[in-house]
Every structure is written in structure tokens, then in C-alpha cells.
Design an enzyme around this catalytic site. Structure first.
Site, PDB file in Angstrom:
ATOM      1  N   THR A 182     -11.793  48.193 -17.694  1.00 22.15           N
ATOM      2  CA  THR A 182     -13.210  48.402 -17.990  1.00 22.15           C
ATOM      3  C   THR A 182     -13.427  48.747 -19.449  1.00 22.15           C
ATOM      4  O   THR A 182     -14.425  48.347 -20.056  1.00 22.15           O
ATOM      5  CB  THR A 182     -13.797  49.523 -17.095  1.00 22.15           C
ATOM      6  N   ASP A 230     -14.362  55.036 -23.069  1.00 26.42           N
ATOM      7  CA  ASP A 230     -13.220  54.762 -22.201  1.00 26.42           C
ATOM      8  C   ASP A 230     -13.716  54.490 -20.791  1.00 26.42           C
ATOM      9  O   ASP A 230     -14.895  54.701 -20.474  1.00 26.42           O
ATOM     10  CB  ASP A 230     -12.263  55.966 -22.202  1.00 26.42           C
ATOM     11  N   GLY A 231     -12.830  54.048 -19.940  1.00 32.66           N
ATOM     12  CA  GLY A 231     -13.131  53.881 -18.526  1.00 32.66           C
ATOM     13  C   GLY A 231     -12.738  55.125 -17.754  1.00 32.66           C
ATOM     14  O   GLY A 231     -12.351  56.148 -18.325  1.00 32.66           O
ATOM     15  N   GLY A 242      -7.549  50.134 -20.318  1.00 32.22           N
ATOM     16  CA  GLY A 242      -7.804  49.664 -18.968  1.00 32.22           C
ATOM     17  C   GLY A 242      -8.793  48.513 -18.900  1.00 32.22           C
ATOM     18  O   GLY A 242      -9.377  48.084 -19.896  1.00 32.22           O
ATOM     19  N   LYS A 246      -8.767  60.277 -14.641  1.00 37.82           N
ATOM     20  CA  LYS A 246      -8.300  59.206 -15.514  1.00 37.82           C
ATOM     21  C   LYS A 246      -6.779  59.217 -15.526  1.00 37.82           C
ATOM     22  O   LYS A 246      -6.167  60.204 -15.182  1.00 37.82           O
ATOM     23  CB  LYS A 246      -8.836  59.391 -16.943  1.00 37.82           C
ATOM     24  N   GLU A 296      -5.374  59.529 -23.870  1.00 36.65           N
ATOM     25  CA  GLU A 296      -6.777  59.441 -23.491  1.00 36.65           C
ATOM     26  C   GLU A 296      -7.462  60.804 -23.596  1.00 36.65           C
ATOM     27  O   GLU A 296      -8.592  60.907 -24.081  1.00 36.65           O
ATOM     28  CB  GLU A 296      -6.911  58.893 -22.068  1.00 36.65           C
ATOM     29  N   ASP A 307     -11.135  56.311 -13.531  1.00 36.03           N
ATOM     30  CA  ASP A 307     -10.705  55.896 -12.196  1.00 36.03           C
ATOM     31  C   ASP A 307     -11.652  56.413 -11.127  1.00 36.03           C
ATOM     32  O   ASP A 307     -11.866  55.752 -10.112  1.00 36.03           O
ATOM     33  CB  ASP A 307      -9.280  56.387 -11.940  1.00 36.03           C
ATOM     34  N   GLY A 335      -4.923  56.188 -14.442  1.00 35.27           N
ATOM     35  CA  GLY A 335      -4.339  55.192 -13.553  1.00 35.27           C
ATOM     36  C   GLY A 335      -3.378  54.262 -14.268  1.00 35.27           C
ATOM     37  O   GLY A 335      -2.457  53.729 -13.663  1.00 35.27           O
TER      38      GLY A 335
END
Length: 240
Positions: A40, A97-98, A38, A110, A119, A100, A112
Site C-alpha cells: 500500500t 506508510d501503510g 509494503g 505494523k 518504520e 496491517d 508484516g
């Protein structure tokens, strides 16, 4: 001083978190690291590659959570392995990780980008889990704002919609962009997006949904609580 845009916050927090983790010795030469997916997570991947080029790190063994991240790692010179590779052995030192959405308890939504299965495999296989996010992802509760993704087997769709609606959620089959028909995940499955009118207990709902036959994975992440780095519009970063 002008406020940072969302895109600027994402770049700030990705670099900031990786730099701090290197300084603290949580990212180190020879480690096994999970790299997320993603807009970010990508600045964090790029910052990791910077430290490799500068010689501050070497012999990093990465596990990617998506085709997108694997392709980026190829271009950045970061070697990527399967979780099943002998040098990984199914366990990671750290995953970054990023997200949502992030609740005050550091529970997450998470998926999205429809990569929630890999993930979660990566996040739940890591000794330490780190999340990077811009300020818009920091919310009071989960379940009513950003839709919760649930990866499902296609043949179970109708039955699962009925069962998920019985849990109070509205269900939408995710449609592709610039593609006719539904989104198909990297694993060949479909995505249902769920919303509730009132906040839900993310930890309890993760278990309830995961127990339904035909569900592959659910986008609530509550079992391996992360350290969260959250960028603010004033240029600061909150660590929680």
C-alpha cells in the site's frame, strides 16, 4: 458499479493521499519525508515520483524504511538519505506508510513485512504521520486478528517467548519463505509473531513489550497517531 478489489483500493488510496497532501501543502518542495514499506505504501511512493517528474515538487529528501523501498526509490529517481545524514538531522517533516491493522483510535499494527524497526524510527521522528490503507485494515480492535510482530535479538528468544506468553500471547517464530529457517530482518534480528484470544490495550502493551530485555521493537504504533486515509470498495476514501 463494480466493487474495487483490494489491489485497486491500495492503488487508489496511495495516489489519493499524496495528491491531497500536495494540494494542502503538507508535501512540499525541499521537505524531508519518510517513505514506508509494503504493497500500500508503494503506490504512494510512485505517486510522489510522478509529482517530481511533473515538476510540481523538487528537492525532496527521502528516508526509506526498508531495502525494498530504497531500491524502488532508486528506480523512481527519489534521492534517499539516512536519518543521520546532515540534511535530515534525525527529524522528518512527514512520514507516509501503510499498516496491517488500524483501530478506531488510529492505533496501528505494523511490521508484516518485518521492517517495523525502521518504520517506527521514521514514524516517530516525523512531525506528521500519514497512513494509507485498504478497507480490510480497518478493524474494531487489535491483537486478535493480524499477528503482532516483535523484533528480537536471537539470543533472547527462549526467555522472551516465556515472558510474552505470560502476557497472554501465543508466540510463533516467523519462518522464511523460499528460505530454510527463520526470517532475518534488515537489521539481522528475528521476528516473533504474537496473537491474543481477546483484544488488548495496544498503548499499554507497546510499553510492556518494549521494556523486555532482548526486544528490539514492537509492532504496536500508538505514540504518534497518524492521519489515516482508508480506501473503500465503492471507490471512496475515508480520512480519519
Amino acid at each position: 458499479m463494480a466493487e474495487l478489489s483490494q489491489a485497486e483500493q491500495k492503488r487508489l488510496v496511495g495516489s489519493y493521499a499524496v495528491d491531497r497532501l500536495v494540494e494542502e501543502g503538507l508535501i512540499f518542495s525541499g521537505m524531508k519525508i519518510g517513505l514506508g514499506t509494503g504493497s500500500t505504501a508503494m503506490p504512494a511512493v510512485e505517486r510522489l515520483a510522478h509529482h517530481l517528474r511533473e515538476g510540481k515538487l523538487k528537492d525532496i529528501k527521502a528516508v526509506s524504511t526498508s531495502f525494498q523501498t530504497s531500491i524502488a526509490c532508486e528506480g523512481l529517481g527519489i534521492p534517499v538519505y539516512s536519518m543521520n545524514a546532515g540534511v535530515i538531522g534525525g527529524q522528518l517533516d512527514l512520514a507516509i506508510d501503510g499498516a496491517d491493522e488500524i483501530s478506531p483510535e488510529n492505533h496501528l499494527i505494523k511490521g508484516g513485512g518485518a521492517a517495523l524497526l525502521l518504520e517506527k524510527i521514521v514514524a516517530y521522528s516525523a512531525r506528521q504521520f500519514v497512513v494509507v490503507a485498504d478497507s480490510s485494515k480497518d478493524v474494531a480492535h487489535l491483537g486478535t486478528g493480524f499477528a503482532l510482530p516483535v523484533e528480537i535479538i536471537a539470543e533472547a528468544r527462549c526467555g522472551l517467548v516465556r515472558q510474552l506468553e505470560a502476557l497472554g500471547a501465543s508466540c510463533t517464530l516467523r519462518e522464511g519463505v523460499r528460505k530454510a529457517g527463520p526470517v532475518v530482518t534488515d537489521n539481522g534480528n528475528l521476528i516473533l509473531d504474537l496473537l491474543w484470544k481477546a483484544p488488548v490495550d495496544a498503548a499499554a502493551m507497546e510499553d510492556k513489550i518494549k521494556a523486555l530485555v532482548g526486544v528490539v521493537e514492537v509492532g504496536f504504533f500508538t505514540k504518534n497517531k497518524p492521519r489515516c486515509y482508508i480506501a473503500r470498495s465503492d471507490g471512496s476514501v475515508t480520512v480519519r
